[in-house]
Design a protein around this motif. Structure first.
Motif, PDB file in Angstrom:
ATOM      1  N   ARG A  20       0.917  -1.156   0.034  1.00 44.12           N
ATOM      2  CA  ARG A  20      -0.117   0.137  -0.069  1.00 44.12           C
ATOM      3  C   ARG A  20       0.931   1.336   0.000  1.00 44.12           C
ATOM      4  N   ILE A  21       2.198   1.309   0.566  1.00 40.22           N
ATOM      5  CA  ILE A  21       2.947   2.236   0.474  1.00 40.22           C
ATOM      6  C   ILE A  21       3.711   2.196  -0.636  1.00 40.22           C
ATOM      7  N   PHE A  22       4.601   1.326  -0.797  1.00 39.34           N
ATOM      8  CA  PHE A  22       5.469   1.487  -1.796  1.00 39.34           C
ATOM      9  C   PHE A  22       5.211   0.531  -3.342  1.00 39.34           C
ATOM     10  N   GLY A  23       3.867  -0.082  -3.341  1.00 33.74           N
ATOM     11  CA  GLY A  23       3.542  -0.864  -4.487  1.00 33.74           C
ATOM     12  C   GLY A  23       3.104  -0.098  -5.352  1.00 33.74           C
ATOM     13  N   GLY A  24       3.333  -0.400  -6.796  1.00 33.97           N
ATOM     14  CA  GLY A  24       2.979   0.251  -7.883  1.00 33.97           C
ATOM     15  C   GLY A  24       2.849  -0.807  -9.165  1.00 33.97           C
ATOM     16  N   VAL A  25       2.221  -0.742 -10.016  1.00 38.99           N
ATOM     17  CA  VAL A  25       2.106  -1.622 -11.357  1.00 38.99           C
ATOM     18  C   VAL A  25       2.350  -0.981 -12.492  1.00 38.99           C
ATOM     19  N   PRO A  44       3.902  -6.002 -10.670  1.00 33.08           N
ATOM     20  CA  PRO A  44       3.975  -5.023  -9.813  1.00 33.08           C
ATOM     21  C   PRO A  44       5.520  -4.900  -9.393  1.00 33.08           C
ATOM     22  N   PHE A  45       5.490  -3.362  -8.891  1.00 26.85           N
ATOM     23  CA  PHE A  45       7.080  -3.198  -8.599  1.00 26.85           C
ATOM     24  C   PHE A  45       6.846  -2.412  -7.052  1.00 26.85           C
ATOM     25  N   ASN A  46       8.070  -2.336  -6.489  1.00 29.58           N
ATOM     26  CA  ASN A  46       8.504  -1.670  -5.080  1.00 29.58           C
ATOM     27  C   ASN A  46       9.256  -0.733  -5.333  1.00 29.58           C
ATOM     28  N   ARG A  47      10.342  -0.475  -6.621  1.00 23.76           N
ATOM     29  CA  ARG A  47      11.189   0.238  -6.937  1.00 23.76           C
ATOM     30  C   ARG A  47      11.513   0.291  -8.456  1.00 23.76           C
ATOM     31  N   LEU A  48      11.884   1.328  -8.831  1.00 20.97           N
ATOM     32  CA  LEU A  48      12.329   1.295 -10.279  1.00 20.97           C
ATOM     33  C   LEU A  48      13.775   1.169 -10.270  1.00 20.97           C
ATOM     34  N   LYS A  89       2.322   5.284  -3.461  1.00 23.74           N
ATOM     35  CA  LYS A  89       2.285   6.609  -2.604  1.00 23.74           C
ATOM     36  C   LYS A  89       3.907   6.825  -2.441  1.00 23.74           C
ATOM     37  N   VAL A  90       4.929   5.978  -2.248  1.00 20.85           N
ATOM     38  CA  VAL A  90       6.210   6.344  -1.884  1.00 20.85           C
ATOM     39  C   VAL A  90       7.020   5.737  -3.274  1.00 20.85           C
ATOM     40  N   LEU A  91       7.803   6.391  -3.748  1.00 17.04           N
ATOM     41  CA  LEU A  91       8.273   5.957  -5.027  1.00 17.04           C
ATOM     42  C   LEU A  91       9.840   5.867  -4.760  1.00 17.04           C
ATOM     43  N   ILE A  92      10.438   4.722  -4.990  1.00 20.22           N
ATOM     44  CA  ILE A  92      11.711   4.451  -4.798  1.00 20.22           C
ATOM     45  C   ILE A  92      12.492   4.226  -6.118  1.00 20.22           C
ATOM     46  N   LEU A  93      13.479   5.003  -6.248  1.00 18.31           N
ATOM     47  CA  LEU A  93      14.249   5.042  -7.515  1.00 18.31           C
ATOM     48  C   LEU A  93      15.626   4.609  -7.160  1.00 18.31           C
ATOM     49  N   SER A  94      16.068   3.416  -7.891  1.00 11.82           N
ATOM     50  CA  SER A  94      17.476   2.918  -7.613  1.00 11.82           C
ATOM     51  C   SER A  94      18.293   3.182  -8.670  1.00 11.82           C
ATOM     52  N   LEU A  95      19.462   3.827  -8.542  1.00 12.04           N
ATOM     53  CA  LEU A  95      20.255   4.202  -9.743  1.00 12.04           C
ATOM     54  C   LEU A  95      21.372   3.132  -9.866  1.00 12.04           C
ATOM     55  N   LYS A  96      21.568   2.331 -10.910  1.00  8.67           N
ATOM     56  CA  LYS A  96      22.266   1.208 -11.147  1.00  8.67           C
ATOM     57  C   LYS A  96      23.897   1.649 -11.207  1.00  8.67           C
ATOM     58  N   ARG A  97      24.445   1.864  -9.925  1.00  8.46           N
ATOM     59  CA  ARG A  97      25.660   2.415  -9.892  1.00  8.46           C
ATOM     60  C   ARG A  97      26.720   1.415 -10.094  1.00  8.46           C
ATOM     61  N   PHE A  98      26.255   0.088 -10.365  1.00  7.83           N
ATOM     62  CA  PHE A  98      27.283  -0.984 -10.628  1.00  7.83           C
ATOM     63  C   PHE A  98      26.911  -1.515 -11.798  1.00  7.83           C
ATOM     64  N   SER A  99      27.779  -1.998 -12.493  1.00  7.38           N
ATOM     65  CA  SER A  99      27.747  -2.560 -13.816  1.00  7.38           C
ATOM     66  C   SER A  99      28.633  -3.881 -13.742  1.00  7.38           C
ATOM     67  N   VAL A 189      14.148   8.283  -2.466  1.00  7.83           N
ATOM     68  CA  VAL A 189      12.751   7.852  -1.905  1.00  7.83           C
ATOM     69  C   VAL A 189      12.155   9.073  -2.075  1.00  7.83           C
ATOM     70  N   TYR A 190      10.995   9.060  -2.946  1.00 11.43           N
ATOM     71  CA  TYR A 190      10.214  10.026  -3.118  1.00 11.43           C
ATOM     72  C   TYR A 190       8.850   9.774  -2.494  1.00 11.43           C
ATOM     73  N   GLN A 191       8.095  10.925  -1.708  1.00 12.92           N
ATOM     74  CA  GLN A 191       6.845  10.777  -1.230  1.00 12.92           C
ATOM     75  C   GLN A 191       5.841  11.402  -1.708  1.00 12.92           C
ATOM     76  N   SER A 192       4.690  10.906  -2.198  1.00 17.48           N
ATOM     77  CA  SER A 192       3.519  11.991  -2.313  1.00 17.48           C
ATOM     78  C   SER A 192       2.941  12.451  -1.111  1.00 17.48           C
ATOM     79  N   ARG A 193       1.669  13.136  -1.434  1.00 15.25           N
ATOM     80  CA  ARG A 193       0.992  13.775  -0.481  1.00 15.25           C
ATOM     81  C   ARG A 193      -0.214  12.920  -0.108  1.00 15.25           C
ATOM     82  N   ALA A 194      -0.318  11.708  -1.070  1.00 16.19           N
ATOM     83  CA  ALA A 194      -1.496  10.910  -1.005  1.00 16.19           C
ATOM     84  C   ALA A 194      -1.554  10.230   0.444  1.00 16.19           C
TER      85      ALA A 194
END
Length: 200
Positions: A20-25, A44-48, A89-99, A189-194
């Motif tokens: 409910r907090i981190f889940g998107g589709v 479903p995803f909980n981070r991009l 509601k909360v969007l987590i973005l992970s930067l792929k710093r490692f190749s 970590v980006y949070q919406s006002r929702a």
């Protein structure tokens, strides 16, 4: 006439406070040459996870543009495209710093800028999906040259103030120090006002 769509989904029925907090589709649509219908799957995803390896990517916005750009698949016989079906509601973005290549893992050393406020391009959303505006509330950083070792710190916003967490050390910092973490930022970590409904 509208093109036919064959859709399928997996794992979308799970319900928990985490989803409910981190889940998107995500909607993944594949258009194959000669096919009468697009194949659409809902994932479903909980981070991009954002690829930052290209020399053209110097910001989170550019990395997101790459993430949602059409991708040629199936030996050039199909085009795959991602859209967001449901925003978290909360969007987590992970930067792929490692190749990872044959020579092993290496860290990608480059500056990636990020904005305090983030709104996804409406073109990245499934038609009818309500857009959300996000504010950055945490920045996780990786310090060090190696993919196998290093040190992590976290900058966390509490109301209007920022704090830096470094092992047992906690100190108040200015927003400009957070914004200056271009070379070390690893997770955002980006949070919406929702509102989040925590009831089962």
């Amino acid at each position: 006439s509208r093109r036919q769509v064959e859709s399928r989904s997996a794992g979308l029925q799970e319900d928990s406070p985490i989803t409910r907090i981190f889940g998107g589709v995500l909607s993944s649509s594949v258009r194959s040459k000669g096919a009468k219908a697009d194949s659409v799957s809902f994932e479903p995803f909980n981070r991009l996870d954002l690829d930052i390896s290209s020399t053209s990517i110097s910001s989170v916005r550019k990395a997101l543009e790459g993430f949602f750009s059409p991708e040629v698949v199936n030996d050039g016989n199909a085009m795959r495209r991602l859209h967001v079906q449901r925003l978290p509601k909360v969007l987590i973005l992970s930067l792929k710093r490692f190749s990872y290549a044959q020579g092993g893992a290496r860290k990608i050393h480059k500056a990636i800028t990020f904005d305090e406020k983030l709104a996804l391009n409406p073109a990245w959303l499934v038609e009818g999906t309500a857009p959300l505006e996000y504010w950055v509330t945490a920045v996780i950083c990786h310090h060090g040259d190696s993919a196998h070792r290093g040190h992590y710190t976290a900058f966390v916003r509490y109301n209007a103030e920022w704090y830096m967490y470094d092992d047992t050390t906690v100190r108040k910092v200015e927003g400009k120090e957070v914004a200056a973490q271009h070379f070390t930022v690893y997770l955002l970590v980006y949070q919406s006002r929702a509102d989040v409904d925590m009831a089962p």
